[in-house]
Design an enzyme around this catalytic site. Sequence first.
Site, PDB file in Angstrom:
ATOM      1  N   LEU A 114     -34.034   7.952   3.972  1.00 23.52           N
ATOM      2  CA  LEU A 114     -35.406   7.391   4.052  1.00 23.52           C
ATOM      3  C   LEU A 114     -35.680   6.537   2.662  1.00 23.52           C
ATOM      4  O   LEU A 114     -36.949   6.526   2.274  1.00 23.52           O
ATOM      5  CB  LEU A 114     -36.480   8.289   4.286  1.00 23.52           C
ATOM      6  CG  LEU A 114     -36.682   8.817   5.704  1.00 23.52           C
ATOM      7  CD1 LEU A 114     -37.934   9.839   6.035  1.00 23.52           C
ATOM      8  CD2 LEU A 114     -36.887   7.759   6.891  1.00 23.52           C
TER       9      LEU A 114
ATOM     10  N   CYS B  28     -19.324   0.316   7.797  1.00 25.51           N
ATOM     11  CA  CYS B  28     -19.438   1.351   9.138  1.00 25.51           C
ATOM     12  C   CYS B  28     -20.708   0.896   9.793  1.00 25.51           C
ATOM     13  O   CYS B  28     -20.915   0.231  10.854  1.00 25.51           O
ATOM     14  CB  CYS B  28     -19.298   2.626   8.792  1.00 25.51           C
ATOM     15  SG  CYS B  28     -17.654   3.241   8.552  1.00 25.51           S
TER      16      CYS B  28
ATOM     17  N   GLY C   5     -34.963   0.089   0.200  1.00 24.48           N
ATOM     18  CA  GLY C   5     -34.295  -0.839  -0.554  1.00 24.48           C
ATOM     19  C   GLY C   5     -33.767  -2.076   0.082  1.00 24.48           C
ATOM     20  O   GLY C   5     -34.268  -2.706   1.101  1.00 24.48           O
TER      21      GLY C   5
ATOM     22  N   ARG D 245     -17.979  10.155   4.253  1.00 25.50           N
ATOM     23  CA  ARG D 245     -18.627   8.939   3.630  1.00 25.50           C
ATOM     24  C   ARG D 245     -17.824   8.699   2.381  1.00 25.50           C
ATOM     25  O   ARG D 245     -17.556   9.560   1.536  1.00 25.50           O
ATOM     26  CB  ARG D 245     -20.166   9.378   3.010  1.00 25.50           C
ATOM     27  CG  ARG D 245     -20.934  10.054   3.992  1.00 25.50           C
ATOM     28  CD  ARG D 245     -22.238  10.751   3.399  1.00 25.50           C
ATOM     29  NE  ARG D 245     -21.683  11.988   2.871  1.00 25.50           N
ATOM     30  CZ  ARG D 245     -22.386  12.825   2.102  1.00 25.50           C
ATOM     31  NH1 ARG D 245     -23.699  12.810   2.291  1.00 25.50           N
ATOM     32  NH2 ARG D 245     -21.861  13.995   1.703  1.00 25.50           N
ATOM     33  N   GLU D 246     -17.817   7.408   2.082  1.00 23.16           N
ATOM     34  CA  GLU D 246     -16.848   6.747   0.859  1.00 23.16           C
ATOM     35  C   GLU D 246     -17.654   7.196  -0.122  1.00 23.16           C
ATOM     36  O   GLU D 246     -18.953   7.115  -0.153  1.00 23.16           O
ATOM     37  CB  GLU D 246     -17.007   5.279   1.063  1.00 23.16           C
ATOM     38  CG  GLU D 246     -15.737   4.914   2.071  1.00 23.16           C
ATOM     39  CD  GLU D 246     -15.627   3.359   2.230  1.00 23.16           C
ATOM     40  OE1 GLU D 246     -15.859   2.577   1.122  1.00 23.16           O
ATOM     41  OE2 GLU D 246     -15.263   2.905   3.301  1.00 23.16           O
TER      42      GLU D 246
ATOM     43  N   GLU E 175     -14.606  10.204  12.939  1.00 21.45           N
ATOM     44  CA  GLU E 175     -14.514  10.523  11.442  1.00 21.45           C
ATOM     45  C   GLU E 175     -15.983  10.320  10.858  1.00 21.45           C
ATOM     46  O   GLU E 175     -16.417   9.315  11.287  1.00 21.45           O
ATOM     47  CB  GLU E 175     -13.691   9.827  10.695  1.00 21.45           C
ATOM     48  CG  GLU E 175     -13.619  10.294   9.196  1.00 21.45           C
ATOM     49  CD  GLU E 175     -13.230  11.712   8.912  1.00 21.45           C
ATOM     50  OE1 GLU E 175     -12.274  12.389   9.003  1.00 21.45           O
ATOM     51  OE2 GLU E 175     -14.422  12.283   8.317  1.00 21.45           O
TER      52      GLU E 175
ATOM     53  N   ASN F 277     -24.221   6.688  13.536  1.00 20.90           N
ATOM     54  CA  ASN F 277     -24.214   5.430  12.513  1.00 20.90           C
ATOM     55  C   ASN F 277     -25.752   4.658  13.056  1.00 20.90           C
ATOM     56  O   ASN F 277     -26.165   4.264  12.217  1.00 20.90           O
ATOM     57  CB  ASN F 277     -23.004   4.536  12.687  1.00 20.90           C
ATOM     58  CG  ASN F 277     -22.111   5.438  11.565  1.00 20.90           C
ATOM     59  OD1 ASN F 277     -22.274   6.321  11.128  1.00 20.90           O
ATOM     60  ND2 ASN F 277     -20.877   4.826  11.455  1.00 20.90           N
TER      61      ASN F 277
ATOM     62  N   LYS G 255       0.676  -1.283   0.095  1.00 18.01           N
ATOM     63  CA  LYS G 255       0.023   0.061   0.070  1.00 18.01           C
ATOM     64  C   LYS G 255       0.871   1.402   0.088  1.00 18.01           C
ATOM     65  O   LYS G 255       0.671   2.133  -0.817  1.00 18.01           O
ATOM     66  CB  LYS G 255      -0.933   0.020   1.404  1.00 18.01           C
ATOM     67  CG  LYS G 255      -2.287   0.524   1.187  1.00 18.01           C
ATOM     68  CD  LYS G 255      -3.245   0.408   2.341  1.00 18.01           C
ATOM     69  CE  LYS G 255      -4.368  -0.367   2.071  1.00 18.01           C
ATOM     70  NZ  LYS G 255      -5.217  -0.353   3.173  1.00 18.01           N
TER      71      LYS G 255
ATOM     72  N   LYS H 237     -20.985  -2.797  11.015  1.00 15.15           N
ATOM     73  CA  LYS H 237     -20.137  -3.212  12.145  1.00 15.15           C
ATOM     74  C   LYS H 237     -20.269  -2.134  13.375  1.00 15.15           C
ATOM     75  O   LYS H 237     -20.198  -2.651  14.565  1.00 15.15           O
ATOM     76  CB  LYS H 237     -18.669  -2.663  11.499  1.00 15.15           C
ATOM     77  CG  LYS H 237     -17.553  -2.584  12.674  1.00 15.15           C
ATOM     78  CD  LYS H 237     -16.076  -2.149  11.885  1.00 15.15           C
ATOM     79  CE  LYS H 237     -16.005  -0.884  11.619  1.00 15.15           C
ATOM     80  NZ  LYS H 237     -15.544   0.287  12.572  1.00 15.15           N
TER      81      LYS H 237
HETATM   82  N1  LIG Z   1     -14.264   3.695   5.465  1.00 21.75           N
HETATM   83  C1  LIG Z   1     -15.148   4.740   6.122  1.00 21.75           C
HETATM   84  O1  LIG Z   1     -15.968   5.345   5.403  1.00 21.75           O
HETATM   85  C2  LIG Z   1     -15.106   5.360   7.494  1.00 21.75           C
HETATM   86  C3  LIG Z   1     -15.842   6.435   7.890  1.00 21.75           C
HETATM   87  C4  LIG Z   1     -15.599   6.673   9.237  1.00 21.75           C
HETATM   88  C5  LIG Z   1     -14.935   6.124  10.167  1.00 21.75           C
HETATM   89  N2  LIG Z   1     -14.350   4.939   9.644  1.00 21.75           N
HETATM   90  C6  LIG Z   1     -13.789   4.173  10.894  1.00 21.75           C
HETATM   91  O2  LIG Z   1     -12.324   4.385  10.447  1.00 21.75           O
HETATM   92  C7  LIG Z   1     -11.177   3.613  10.775  1.00 21.75           C
HETATM   93  C8  LIG Z   1     -10.598   2.910   9.707  1.00 21.75           C
HETATM   94  O3  LIG Z   1     -11.232   2.642   8.462  1.00 21.75           O
HETATM   95  P1  LIG Z   1     -10.994   2.331   7.161  1.00 21.75           P
HETATM   96  O4  LIG Z   1     -12.227   2.206   6.161  1.00 21.75           O
HETATM   97  O5  LIG Z   1     -10.007   3.597   6.489  1.00 21.75           O
HETATM   98  O6  LIG Z   1     -10.279   1.202   7.213  1.00 21.75           O
HETATM   99  P2  LIG Z   1      -9.124   0.309   6.441  1.00 21.75           P
HETATM  100  O7  LIG Z   1      -9.154  -1.091   6.626  1.00 21.75           O
HETATM  101  O8  LIG Z   1      -9.247   1.017   4.739  1.00 21.75           O
HETATM  102  O9  LIG Z   1      -7.809   1.002   6.526  1.00 21.75           O
HETATM  103  C9  LIG Z   1      -6.973   0.683   7.698  1.00 21.75           C
HETATM  104  C10 LIG Z   1      -5.442   0.545   7.649  1.00 21.75           C
HETATM  105  O10 LIG Z   1      -4.833   0.487   8.915  1.00 21.75           O
HETATM  106  C11 LIG Z   1      -3.778  -0.162   8.702  1.00 21.75           C
HETATM  107  N3  LIG Z   1      -3.141  -0.792   9.756  1.00 21.75           N
HETATM  108  C12 LIG Z   1      -3.589  -1.954  10.634  1.00 21.75           C
HETATM  109  N4  LIG Z   1      -2.782  -1.995  11.868  1.00 21.75           N
HETATM  110  C13 LIG Z   1      -1.766  -0.869  11.482  1.00 21.75           C
HETATM  111  C14 LIG Z   1      -0.741  -0.688  12.593  1.00 21.75           C
HETATM  112  N5  LIG Z   1      -0.353  -1.387  13.567  1.00 21.75           N
HETATM  113  N6  LIG Z   1       0.089   0.227  12.139  1.00 21.75           N
HETATM  114  C15 LIG Z   1      -0.147   0.897  11.065  1.00 21.75           C
HETATM  115  N7  LIG Z   1      -1.161   0.684  10.149  1.00 21.75           N
HETATM  116  C16 LIG Z   1      -1.937  -0.224  10.374  1.00 21.75           C
HETATM  117  C17 LIG Z   1      -4.043  -1.258   7.756  1.00 21.75           C
HETATM  118  O11 LIG Z   1      -3.040  -1.759   7.046  1.00 21.75           O
HETATM  119  C18 LIG Z   1      -5.006  -0.534   6.742  1.00 21.75           C
HETATM  120  O12 LIG Z   1      -4.266   0.109   5.484  1.00 21.75           O
HETATM  121  C19 LIG Z   1     -12.411   2.551  11.268  1.00 21.75           C
HETATM  122  O13 LIG Z   1     -12.532   2.392  12.734  1.00 21.75           O
HETATM  123  C20 LIG Z   1     -13.770   2.890  10.493  1.00 21.75           C
HETATM  124  O14 LIG Z   1     -14.693   2.344  11.251  1.00 21.75           O
HETATM  125  C21 LIG Z   1     -14.343   4.792   8.527  1.00 21.75           C
END
Ligand SMILES: NC(=O)c1ccc[n+]([C@@H]2O[C@H](COP(=O)([O-])OP(=O)(O)OC[C@H]3O[C@@H](n4cnc5c(N)ncnc54)[C@H](O)[C@@H]3O)[C@@H](O)[C@H]2O)c1
Length: 447
Positions: free
Chosen positions: A266, A276, A269, A170-171, A167, A224, A54, A279
Site C-alpha cells: 500500500l 513478474c 509511488g 522476491r528478487e 515460485e 501477483n 552463464k 508480465k
Molecule cells: N524472477 C523472479 O523474481 C521470479 C519469481 C517467481 C517466479 N518467477 C518465474 O520463474 C520463471 C523463471 O524466471 P527467472 O527470473 O529465473 O528467469 P531468467 O530469465 O532469469 O532465467 C531463465 C533461464 O532459463 C534458461 N533457459 C531458457 N530456455 C532453456 C532451455 N530450453 N533449457 C535450459 N535452460 C533454458 C535461460 O538461458 C535463462 O538462464 C519465470 O516463469 C518467472 O515468471 C520469477
Amino acid sequence: MSIFIIKLYFTRVFCYTSLMKITVVGTGYVGVVTAAVFAKLGNQVWGLDVDERKISALKLGQIPFFEPGLAELVKGQLKKGKLKFTTDYSCVVSSEVVFICVGTPPKKNGDYDLTFIYQSAKQVAMRIKKYTLVVIKSTVPPTTGKKVEEIIKAETQLPFDVASCPEFLREGSAVWDSFHPARIVIGTESKKAKELLAKLHQPIKATRVFCDVVSAQLTKYAANAFLATKISFINSIAFLCDKIGADIQKVSEGLGLDPRIGRSFLQAGLGYGGSCFPKDTWALISFAKRQNYDFAFLQQVDQINKSQIDYFVQKVERLLAGNVRGKTISILGLSFKPETDDIREARSLPIIAKLLQKGAKIQVTDPKAINNAKKVLTKVKFFQSPYEALKGSEALLLITDWDHYAKLDFSKIKKLMKRPIVIDGRNFLPAQKLKKLGFTYEGIGTR
Ligand SMILES: NC(=O)c1ccc[n+]([C@@H]2O[C@H](COP(=O)([O-])OP(=O)(O)OC[C@H]3O[C@@H](n4cnc5c(N)ncnc54)[C@H](O)[C@@H]3O)[C@@H](O)[C@H]2O)c1
C-alpha cells in the site's frame, strides 16, 4: 545400543526425507536459488542451462546477476560437491525430480511465450530412463501442465508425473524467501508425486497447500494480480490525494492498520515493474480471454500502472516550468526495485525514454544495475556516484528506493545541483528535511 538405533533412525529419516537427485532446468533468478537451496538441504543437484557463458560462470561460483546471499550459498554447495552446473541434459537420466525454471517472457502484445517451457520439457522427456517427476516452477498459464504432459508422452513410454510448485520468491530477498516461504503450493493429482514433493520440502517450515496442477498455477497468477491490484489501488487514491491536498502516507497507514486489508503493498509511488507483476497480469488477462472471460478489472489495474509513468513525467515538467528541453535531470535508481540489478520492466526505462524524447539531458546512477542498463540505454550519462550524477542538475528524480539514497548528504547535493528540485517517485526521501534545506520537494500523493 539404543543410541546407535536412534542415530540410525535419524540417518535413515534424513536420507529418506532429503537426499534426492535433482535437476533444475534454467539457471536464472529462480533456477539458481532453487538449485542452491535444495543442495543446501542435502540433495544432489544439477543446475542446467542452455546459456554456456552463464554455466561457465556458475561453475566458478560467479552469479551472473546480483542477489544478496546467493554467491555465498552457491560457493558453499559447489565446494561440498552438492551442487554442479552443466549445459548437458544427460544429468536428467539419474534425476528423480526435474524442476523446470526457464523463462516465460511476455510477447510484444502482452501474451505469454511458452517456447522455453516446451523446448525444455522435450529435452527432459528425451532423457527419461526411469520414473521421473517433472515439476513446473516457472510461472505459466494453468493449462500448461497438460501440454507438458503431452510433450513428454510423445517422447517416452516410461512412467512420469507432471506437477506444479509455483515460485513466490522476491528478487532481493530470494534466498531468505526460499528458506522461509509464506506457503508452499504443491499441485499434483499423483499420490507418488505428492509424496516425493512433500519429502523434498520436508525440512522447510511452511504451510503446505496441496491441490491439482491447474489450481496451483492459477494461485501464482492470482497472487501477483492481487498484489498488482493493491499497488494500482493505492496509486489511484494517491492521485486523489494530490488533487485535494490529502496525505497518502496517512491514508495508507489508516487503511493498512485494518487487519482485513494489511499494510503491505500500500505504498503509493511509480507503480510496479520487474519481471513478474507486469508480465503475469498481462498473461492472466490473455489466459482469461482464451476462456472467453473479459478480465476488464485487471486490464484497469494494468492501465493505471501504465498511466503512472505519464503522471510522473507531467509532475517533472510542471516543476521545471512546463518544459524539460535542454535541462539536465538526474535519475537515482535504475533497477525495478532495490537489492537487485534486474531492470526488466523497470519504471526507470519508460520515464527516461519520455524525458529524452522531450529533449532533457539525463544523468543516471544505480549501485548495481548500471551494467544491465548500459545494454538498453544509449543517450544518457552513467555515474557510479549519486553526487557525480547530480552535478549541474535541475531535478533529482528518485526512481528506486535504495536504502542509502535516503541517507545522502543533501546539503552537499543542494550545492551541486543547479536547481534544488526533488521529485520522489517512491515517497521515500526525508521530505521535511529536504524542505527545510530549501529543496522544492514533491512525492506521489504526499503533502
Ligand atoms: N524472477 C523472479 O523474481 C521470479 C519469481 C517467481 C517466479 N518467477 C518465474 O520463474 C520463471 C523463471 O524466471 P527467472 O527470473 O529465473 O528467469 P531468467 O530469465 O532469469 O532465467 C531463465 C533461464 O532459463 C534458461 N533457459 C531458457 N530456455 C532453456 C532451455 N530450453 N533449457 C535450459 N535452460 C533454458 C535461460 O538461458 C535463462 O538462464 C519465470 O516463469 C518467472 O515468471 C520469477
